[in-house]
Design an enzyme around this catalytic site. Sequence first.
Site, PDB file in Angstrom:
ATOM      1  CB  CYS A 259      58.507 -17.450 -14.504  1.00  0.00           C
ATOM      2  SG  CYS A 259      58.604 -17.937 -16.241  1.00  0.00           S
TER       3      CYS A 259
ATOM      4  CB  CYS B 163      61.921 -24.569 -16.485  1.00  0.00           C
ATOM      5  SG  CYS B 163      60.151 -24.450 -16.789  1.00  0.00           S
TER       6      CYS B 163
HETATM    7  N1  DGL Z   1      60.539 -20.526 -17.717  1.00  0.00           N
HETATM    8  C1  DGL Z   1      59.536 -21.205 -17.039  1.00  0.00           C
HETATM    9  C2  DGL Z   1      59.521 -21.098 -15.554  1.00  0.00           C
HETATM   10  O1  DGL Z   1      60.524 -20.780 -14.972  1.00  0.00           O
HETATM   11  C3  DGL Z   1      58.253 -21.629 -17.618  1.00  0.00           C
HETATM   12  C4  DGL Z   1      57.525 -20.796 -18.532  1.00  0.00           C
HETATM   13  C5  DGL Z   1      56.429 -21.521 -19.232  1.00  0.00           C
HETATM   14  O2  DGL Z   1      56.745 -22.277 -20.121  1.00  0.00           O
HETATM   15  O3  DGL Z   1      55.271 -21.307 -18.874  1.00  0.00           O
HETATM   16  O4  DGL Z   1      58.518 -21.349 -14.928  1.00  0.00           O
END
Ligand code: DGL
Length: 267
Positions: free
Chosen positions: A187, A76
């Site tokens: 993301c 993430c």
């Molecule tokens: N999957 C996440 C990232 O790579 C975060 C998404 C979120 O929860 O806002 O930033």
Amino acid sequence: MKLNANMPIGFMDSGLGGLSVLREAVKLMPEENFLYFGDSANVPYGNKPREEIRRLTFRVVDKLMEEGIKGLAIACNTATSAAVKDLRIMYPDLPLVGIEPAIKPAIEQSKGGQILVMATPMTIKQEKFRHLLETYGEGHEVVSVPCDGLVSFVENSMFDQELLNVYFKKHLSPFISDRTESIVLGCTHYPFLKSNILEFLKERHDRDDIVLIDGSYGTARELKRRLKEKNLLKKETGTLGHVEILNSSSDSEMVEKSYALLNMPEI
Ligand code: DGL
């Protein structure tokens, strides 16, 4: 707990996005077992205050550590930018990788055009992101595209092109120009929208030459390197490992949705 090669490799994300990194890791290390935790009860992280993201991330990592893991991927971008520095201090012996927007690979491939970086508002606001831009971005046109709310489409399996077109028209179109040559998917949820983004670019901007770049393969490769360095990869036996998925959501379908995403055909 003492680390050993037979333990699973831990993965965490605010929800389902980290599965795009996990699928690369499974391809690279098919004999390994993986334990994935998606914090969908608290998704999105990307518009929460930094302190809250740190608290949530530490809680998930604690849980994975209790289960027993031999390495960890913070799959993430948002959690990585808010918490990875402290996690390295908290778990100094654990092979640990975070993911960050793949600006460096985009610049390495650049032909001098404009590079867009789609990411959560939180990732874009962080010092770590500014640092990435300063380190690699000099002399290049790199433009941040905050994508508030885009994560929810993936969490809710909403891949309807028309609905997504409405989102992209508002949030992405204002940044697209003749100079745009690539888009970094900053993301981990966004790689699941790859075909939708490409379709939108073709349909609405008549562009089929914009390259989409994400950091999932590079992160998985770095994870493998770190495990190998500590002699923590499983011995090769030819037996395939398995993936266990946990999720904090009360929605009992979240785990099923996760396996579906993990097995979603790639483009
Ligand atoms: N999957 C996440 C990232 O790579 C975060 C998404 C979120 O929860 O806002 O930033």
